[in-house]
Design an enzyme around this catalytic site. Structure first.
Site, PDB file in Angstrom:
ATOM      1  N   GLU A 189      51.610  -1.004  71.022  1.00 54.29           N
ATOM      2  CA  GLU A 189      51.912   0.413  70.556  1.00 54.29           C
ATOM      3  C   GLU A 189      53.226   0.582  69.251  1.00 54.29           C
ATOM      4  O   GLU A 189      52.940   1.319  68.463  1.00 54.29           O
ATOM      5  CB  GLU A 189      52.308   1.288  71.642  1.00 54.29           C
ATOM      6  CG  GLU A 189      52.473   2.812  71.258  1.00 54.29           C
ATOM      7  CD  GLU A 189      54.104   3.242  71.100  1.00 54.29           C
ATOM      8  OE1 GLU A 189      54.168   4.346  70.604  1.00 54.29           O
ATOM      9  OE2 GLU A 189      54.853   2.079  71.282  1.00 54.29           O
ATOM     10  N   ASP A 236      54.681   8.386  78.054  1.00 54.88           N
ATOM     11  CA  ASP A 236      55.579   7.470  77.415  1.00 54.88           C
ATOM     12  C   ASP A 236      56.926   8.235  77.491  1.00 54.88           C
ATOM     13  O   ASP A 236      57.190   9.119  77.616  1.00 54.88           O
ATOM     14  CB  ASP A 236      55.039   7.686  75.861  1.00 54.88           C
ATOM     15  CG  ASP A 236      55.377   6.382  74.954  1.00 54.88           C
ATOM     16  OD1 ASP A 236      56.344   5.619  75.448  1.00 54.88           O
ATOM     17  OD2 ASP A 236      55.190   6.462  73.863  1.00 54.88           O
TER      18      ASP A 236
END
Length: 405
Positions: A189, A236
């Site tokens: 990511e 997240d």
């Protein structure tokens, strides 16, 4: 084909109507992680709290931790790897492997491509810089939360599907009966240099591309894995104290509202350890009994349940959901705004996590999964009742002993 499309469209339209809330007893019965989130020795979290840049030996160690967890604790979950090799920009411009792990559990009678899947997602890689960066909120803690969630709902899923099979409800061909859950732990990511469309979300972009081209059997309910995602819940930057997560997307605001309702109920039931009204946060001294009995304002993680349609942020925050939302997947983005102060800083490590908040997020995501998967009545509530009895007894004993002083 048209009939199948209409069938799926009807299913998506009615999905919210089938959503059954968990009872108070079930919410109280949700498992606590115990010491699993201890930053030094916790079985779930501590192995992830190391630098784990994509393509490094530490990244492999963390991936092995995930695999061992599922194989040891959850053998009924199907594990799948999705691999790619991509080249980041200079000075890191060498072919780098990215490995995504997908752990899924579908009803045992569901054929390939027939089960819709609640999809819970976090990324497990960490940033290249600063050197030695841990990334506890970004996103070691969210990964540990998802492991806890999988373990917490596993027995209830087994019980539900076993009962359905015994009652002859298992193979009637209804989409409602073929509802599964999958956890995706994504690699890559983080940007290697600076965030761009090509230097970020390496694993997510590769997985979305791959799943769009996988073809399920012609008789399947869903033509490919992308279309089988009923909701993409991305965690997240979670684990810092007092987060506020907005509702980003109008089309999934109803799901945000469902999770916010669960949070409110868990707080009222005193199941949130980070709450100022949790018994552990309230004095039991007889001298402040008035203050002790006065509820304090709850700092909600999800404060926008009443948001109106004209005030949605939309896709302003780049993250692993973008390649999926571009393909029409419904997304519930669980990321705070503003970001935690430790974001991309050297002190985003285990010592700067608020463990009560980490545990509360784990419980909230577990409860949301339990409601989505229609697990009311399948959690073991006997242990919770016994625990509540002893906790109340212990609190009463503390009050008596301090009053005697």
């Amino acid at each position: 084909m048209l009939l199948k499309f209409l069938h799926i469209l009807l299913y998506l339209t009615l999905y919210g109507a089938a959503y059954t809330k968990l009872s108070d007893d079930s919410l109280r019965a949700l498992p606590d992680p115990g010491s699993d989130f201890d930053i030094h020795s916790g079985a779930l979290l501590s192995p992830i709290l190391i630098p784990r840049v994509s393509g490094t030996p530490n990244s492999t160690l963390v991936l092995e931790h995930f695999v061992n967890f599922f194989k040891t604790n959850l053998p009924d979950w199907h594990l799948e790897f999705q691999n790619s090799t991509q080249t980041p920009p200079a000075p890191y411009d060498k072919p780098t492997p990215f490995v995504n792990l997908i752990a899924a559990r579908d009803p045992p009678w569901a054929a390939d491509g027939d089960a819709s899947r609640l999809t819970l997602v976090a990324h497990y890689d960490s940033k290249v810089t600063p050197e030695g960066f841990i990334g506890a909120v970004d996103s070691a803690a969210p990964c540990a939360m998802l492991l806890h969630t999988a373990r917490s709902v596993d027995a209830a899923l087994t019980k539900k599907w076993g009962q359905m099979k015994a009652q002859g409800l298992a193979e009637g061909g209804s989409l409602e009966e073929e509802r599964g859950v999958q956890i995706i732990l994504l690699d890559g990511e983080e940007a290697f240099v600076s965030w761009t469309d090509t230097d970020s979300t390496y694993g997510a972009r590769s997985l979305a591309d791959s799943w769009e081209t996988v073809i399920h059997p012609a008789t399947s309910n869903f033509p490919n894995p992308i279309s089988s995602i009923s909701l993409f819940v991305l965690l997240d930057l979670l684990g810092s104290k007092n987060p506020t997560v907005p509702s980003y997307y109008k089309t999934t605001h109803w799901a945000y509202q469902s999770m916010a309702s669960i949070e409110d109920r868990l707080r009222k039931l005193q199941q949130f350890k980070s709450s100022p009204n949790h018994p552990s946060k309230r004095s039991v001294s007889s001298r402040d009994s008035k203050a002790r009995n006065q509820p304090r304002k709850e700092p909600m993680f999800l404060p926008e349940a009443e948001k109106v349609n004209n005030f949605f942020l939309g896709g302003r925050i780049g993250d692993d959901h973008v390649p999926f939302i571009e393909r029409g997947v419904e997304v519930l983005h669980m990321i705070p705004n503003p970001f935690p102060k430790v974001w991309h800083q050297p002190d985003d490590d285990g010592d700067h996590l608020d463990i009560d908040t980490v545990e509360d997020w784990a419980k909230l995501v577990t409860a949301f999964t339990g409601e989505w998967m229609e697990l009311e009545g399948f959690f073991d509530t006997s242990a919770a009742s016994k625990r509540d009895f002893y906790e109340e007894d212990e609190q009463l004993a503390n009050v008596i002993s301090r009053t005697e002083l």
